[in-house]
Motif scaffolding. Structure first.
Motif, short mmCIF file in Angstrom:
data_model
loop_
_atom_site.label_atom_id
_atom_site.label_comp_id
_atom_site.label_asym_id
_atom_site.label_seq_id
_atom_site.Cartn_x
_atom_site.Cartn_y
_atom_site.Cartn_z
N VAL A 25 5.51 -4.33 -0.02
CA VAL A 25 6.75 -3.78 0.38
C VAL A 25 7.03 -4.75 1.52
CG1 VAL A 25 6.48 -1.75 -0.52
CG2 VAL A 25 5.63 -2.07 1.83
N PRO A 26 8.34 -4.91 1.92
CA PRO A 26 8.62 -5.65 3.26
C PRO A 26 7.80 -5.18 4.36
CG PRO A 26 10.59 -4.95 2.34
CD PRO A 26 9.61 -4.09 1.23
N VAL A 27 7.53 -6.05 5.32
CA VAL A 27 6.75 -5.58 6.56
C VAL A 27 7.31 -4.70 7.29
CG1 VAL A 27 6.08 -6.73 8.64
CG2 VAL A 27 6.07 -8.44 6.63
N SER A 28 8.57 -4.47 7.45
CA SER A 28 8.95 -3.36 8.32
C SER A 28 8.83 -1.96 7.53
CB SER A 28 10.51 -3.52 8.49
OG SER A 28 11.17 -3.28 7.19
N GLN A 29 8.26 -2.05 6.30
CA GLN A 29 8.13 -0.86 5.67
C GLN A 29 6.74 -0.63 5.38
OE1 GLN A 29 10.19 -0.41 1.86
NE2 GLN A 29 12.17 -1.17 2.75
N ILE A 30 5.97 -1.39 5.68
CA ILE A 30 4.18 -1.27 5.66
C ILE A 30 4.01 -0.11 6.75
CG2 ILE A 30 2.06 -2.27 6.12
CD1 ILE A 30 3.03 -5.00 5.20
N GLY A 31 3.10 0.86 5.92
CA GLY A 31 2.47 2.04 6.52
C GLY A 31 3.43 3.36 6.37
N THR A 32 4.58 3.13 5.74
CA THR A 32 5.54 4.26 5.72
C THR A 32 5.62 5.07 4.42
OG1 THR A 32 7.50 2.80 5.15
CG2 THR A 32 7.11 3.09 7.34
N ASP A 33 4.42 4.80 3.65
CA ASP A 33 4.48 5.46 2.33
C ASP A 33 5.75 5.09 1.50
OD1 ASP A 33 2.06 6.41 2.96
OD2 ASP A 33 3.16 8.30 4.01
N SER A 34 6.12 3.93 1.49
CA SER A 34 7.53 3.45 0.86
C SER A 34 6.92 3.31 -0.77
CB SER A 34 8.26 2.25 1.32
OG SER A 34 7.38 1.29 1.41
N PHE A 35 8.24 3.23 -1.47
CA PHE A 35 8.11 3.13 -3.06
C PHE A 35 7.13 1.99 -3.48
CE2 PHE A 35 9.61 1.61 -7.18
CZ PHE A 35 9.11 2.77 -8.03
N GLN A 36 6.19 2.12 -4.35
CA GLN A 36 5.02 1.24 -4.69
C GLN A 36 4.48 0.58 -3.71
OE1 GLN A 36 6.98 -1.01 -7.97
NE2 GLN A 36 6.31 0.36 -9.36
N GLU A 37 3.99 1.17 -2.63
CA GLU A 37 3.27 0.82 -1.58
C GLU A 37 1.88 1.21 -1.54
OE1 GLU A 37 4.34 1.98 2.61
OE2 GLU A 37 2.57 0.64 3.37
N VAL A 38 0.85 0.26 -1.51
CA VAL A 38 -0.44 0.56 -1.45
C VAL A 38 -1.04 -0.34 -0.51
CG1 VAL A 38 -1.32 -0.69 -3.48
CG2 VAL A 38 -2.31 1.52 -2.77
N ASP A 39 -2.20 -0.01 0.29
CA ASP A 39 -2.98 -0.91 1.11
C ASP A 39 -3.82 -1.50 0.32
OD1 ASP A 39 -4.40 -2.24 2.99
OD2 ASP A 39 -5.26 -0.16 3.66
N ILE A 40 -3.33 -2.73 -0.71
CA ILE A 40 -4.38 -3.36 -1.46
C ILE A 40 -5.50 -4.14 -0.61
CG2 ILE A 40 -2.90 -5.42 -1.87
CD1 ILE A 40 -4.81 -3.47 -4.36
N THR A 41 -5.08 -4.64 0.32
CA THR A 41 -6.09 -5.36 1.24
C THR A 41 -7.46 -4.59 1.60
OG1 THR A 41 -4.77 -5.40 3.24
CG2 THR A 41 -4.74 -7.63 1.79
N GLY A 42 -6.77 -3.19 2.11
CA GLY A 42 -7.91 -2.33 2.41
C GLY A 42 -8.68 -1.82 1.24
N ILE A 43 -7.67 -1.61 0.25
CA ILE A 43 -8.67 -1.39 -1.13
C ILE A 43 -9.45 -2.14 -1.47
CG2 ILE A 43 -8.49 -0.68 -3.55
CD1 ILE A 43 -5.58 0.71 -2.85
#
Lengths: 174, 552
Positions: B100-118
């Motif tokens: 998702v766009p940088v500004s939406q990272i960390g906001t649980d936006s649609f189809q967002e997942v922390d794939i680098t963390g996973i």
């Protein structure tokens, strides 16, 4: 035996979680970990204290080396080094007890950093053992809150930790 | 140009010919950039897991970096099994995921997942890109990290606003990574020490793993073995790195290894480990593994040395470099006594299977090997059929076995076979799978047909999860819980619905008569092989036993 690892890492987001994650998933325990910027703003230094035998430390060091963001690792406990821990302790202190506590602090060369109506906050730096003794001596008064930084360490003399002989890669490459 | 266009240019610069992927909202700018290039072929899979396994199969056959793309959220999480699989087997992959766009990272936006963390614990390295200008150097570093040292998967997470940003494209010529400098050349002193120890040994055994294949050292391995007259055993990952019909070959060792390989390990006085990692399926009981041997361990990854067994001579370096330096230091020796002993073991404990009723899966593998002269690319899934391939197919050429070793991923086979078929190796590609495994990623039959790949699929159908069933037989007194399928699709009919030819083999005679015809079919074929469910993989070392205590 406790080992103090001095680890130079890239100062980038996510590096701490890479290092901490490596410890947990390989089943290694961290005694303490501190991290902060070095003289070079692109590079941070982590001081990690771990407990284990030589074989264990060798494996920890080698696994850390595999992280791309880890630049250098030195087991500085194998050499002469200085280390310091900093503690802030908030102790219960009625006005009548203040003098006594401040005298005690003087013995440990601790400083008063804050004074409340019924508390006194002290700062002390030193070797881990000294900090432990300081904490014990204040316990009878009632410790309200305590925070420790964990150990930071550096080699004695003109030697640099970043150039210490014991980086895992060199040790095995030979 | 946009970052998305820059990424495509980077791929062209890296010589990428094929990309396996599945589009979605967050990765769309990159797909749009692919639309405008004709130099890179995009293979549309049917599930993202298929994309990563296909890229993996492609990388194993070609030795090049496999490239894979998926969108954010579920697209990215569907890659996870495949990334872990490639990580365990040290396969070079570069994976691009939308974010998702940088500004939406960390906001649980649609189809967002922390794939680098996973994917932190299952990638060699990964990047979440926030600065558009850094993209070219990150892509360059990713290919470098994936393909050098001990190879592995590298993931690049691309926020949508980053891929849409405009940058001045300049592809860096060099990679600067302070913390990453793999050791290729072994230390000359250590190499001389190794030569001296080899000279003094009476009964050496070479234990060669997947590192031989990643460093393309198959020729050097043959030279070493022939010079010092040492028998060679392969790990599962090392299979195809040494000619299957070579008189010095002992086959695979370990849990389902040949008894003569396992006994050679027990009796040897020198174990030369090359690009292998003493996996638990090889070592079994630690104290009983090569108890009388001096251990030389040569590997590019220092962390593998001394991890499991005590090593007498550690040597960090690329196996090919080290062997090139080592072999000239050695003189040809005759070890007739040791080789006679090996011959005796081979005769005393041959690899055999009962010639009972029904269609024996081992016989099918032997026939496939005979008909293809051991020169096909064999892709497998995971389970009994995988071990039968390891035991009975005598590989002749490096990179001709494509299989999930470390992670043991059922469902790897079909998509990996798609990737292996895209490698343009000029060789016939055969998939040996099971009725359990193929049903995990069966949807990739669509990809196979779309790409017009002449894959030959052999489903070893025993209406059960054979390997797990075998474990239940030996360790749970035959209580077959959840390992028998009461329903199966009609596999030939299923294949036909995709427009594939299909056969069913029920007897040995069917196999003898039909296999030549099946292998010479010009298009893809699915072969439903009805094999007896009670067939076990033998030999086998039971849990807690030493490598010398296998049962037949």
């Amino acid at each position: 035996m406790k080992h103090t690892l001095s680890v130079l890492v890239e100062n980038k987001p996510g590096v701490l979680v890479r290092v901490a994650g490596l410890f947990s998933r390989r089943g290694f325990n961290i005694d303490s970990l501190t991290v902060g910027r070095t003289e070079n703003p692109d590079v941070s230094r982590m001081t990690i204290v771990v407990d284990g035998d030589d074989r264990f430390i060798e494996q920890v060091t080698k696994q850390l080396h595999k992280l791309i963001d880890v630049i250098k690792i030195s087991d500085i406990s194998a050499e002469e080094y200085v280390d310091r821990d900093l503690v802030l302790i908030k102790v219960a202190a009625e006005p009548s007890q203040r003098v006594e506590i401040m005298q005690m602090a003087g013995v440990f060369r601790a400083r008063v950093v804050d004074l409340g109506r019924k508390t006194i906050t002290l700062e002390c730096t030193g070797h881990e053992g000294k900090i432990n003794a300081f904490e014990e001596s204040l316990r009878p008064y009632g410790i309200k809150e305590l925070v420790r930084t964990g150990k930071v360490a550096m080699l004695r003399g003109s030697k640099l930790s970043g150039d210490a002989e014991l980086t895992g890669r060199r040790k095995d490459g030979e | 140009m946009t970052v998305a266009e820059a990424i495509v240019r980077c791929l062209e610069k890296e010589g990428v010919k094929v990309v396996f992927g599945y589009p979605g909202g967050a990765i769309l700018p990159v797909y749009d950039a692919l639309y405008h290039t004709s130099n890179i072929k995009h293979v549309l899979v049917r599930h993202e897991q298929g994309a990563v396994h296909a890229a993996d199969g492609y990388a194993r056959v070609t030795g090049k970096v496999g490239v894979c793309m998926a969108t954010s959220g579920p697209g990215a999480t569907n890659l996870v099994t495949g990334i872990a699989n490639a990580y365990m087997d040290s396969i070079p992959l570069v994976l691009f995921t939308g974010q998702v766009p940088v500004s939406q990272i960390g906001t649980d936006s649609f189809q967002e997942v922390d794939i680098t963390g996973i994917t932190l614990p299952i990638t060699k390295h990964n990047y979440l890109v926030k600065d558009p200008d850094k993209v070219p150097s990150i892509v360059k570093s990713a290919f470098h990290i994936a393909s050098t040292g001990r190879p592995g998967p590298v993931l690049i997470d691309l926020p949508k606003d980053v891929t849409l940003a405009k940058i001045d494209f300049k592809y860096p010529t060099a990679v600067k990574l302070r913390g990453y400098k793999p050791t290729y050349r072994g230390h000359p002193y250590k190499i001389r020490e190794v030569a001296e120890i080899i000279r003094k040994s009476q009964r050496p055994v070479i234990y060669a793993g997947g590192g031989i294949l990643s460093s393309n050292a198959a020729d050097e391995l043959v030279q070493l073995a022939e010079t010092i007259s040492a028998p060679v055993t392969n790990t599962f990952m090392g299979l195809a790195s040494f000619p299957g019909d070579h008189p010095l070959f002992l086959g695979m060792l370990g849990l389902h290894g040949t008894r003569y390989a396992n006994l050679a390990i027990t009796e040897c006085d020198l174990l030369i480990a090359l690009g292998a990692r003493f996996d638990d399926r090889v070592v079994l009981k630690l104290g009983a593994f090569a108890p009388n041997a001096t251990v030389i361990h040569i590997d590019i990854d220092p962390a593998e040395i001394g991890k499991i067994v005590k090593t007498h001579v550690p040597l960090v370096g690329d196996v090919k470099h080290v062997l090139k330096a080592l072999v000239p230091l050695l003189e040809k020796v005759d070890r007739s006594e040791w080789l006679e002993r090996i011959q005796q073991l081979k005769e005393q404990y041959p690899l055999t299977y009962g010639e009972g009723a029904g269609l024996k899966p081992q016989f099918i593998i032997e026939e496939l090997c005979r008909l293809t002269k051991g020169r096909a690319i064999v892709v497998t899934d995971v389970g009994q059929h995988q071990m039968w391939v390891a035991q009975y197919y005598r590989f002749h050429e490096p990179r001709s076995l494509v299989s999930s070793g470390g992670l043991g991923t059922m469902g790897f086979g079909l998509p990996a076979a798609v990737g292996a078929s895209m490698a343009e190796s000029g060789k016939q590609v055969i998939l040996v799978t099971g009725d359990g495994s193929i049903q995990m990623t069966m949807q990739e039959l669509g990809t196979l047909m779309e790409q017009e790949l002449p894959l030959k699929i052999f489903v070893m159908n025993n209406f059960s999860l054979g390997m797990v069933r075998q474990l239940q037989k030996f360790y749970h007194e035959g209580r077959y819980m959840a390992t028998t399928f009461r329903f199966h699709p009609d596999f030939p009919l299923l294949a036909q619905s995709y427009g594939m030819k299909a056969y069913t083999l029920e007897t040995r005679e069917d196999a003898v008569h039909l296999l030549p015809e099946i292998l010479s079919e010009p298009g893809p074929v699915m072969v439903n092989c009805l094999i007896p469910p009670e067939e076990d993989v033998m030999p086998m070392v039971l849990a807690g036993k030493g490598i010398d205590e296998a049962i037949d």
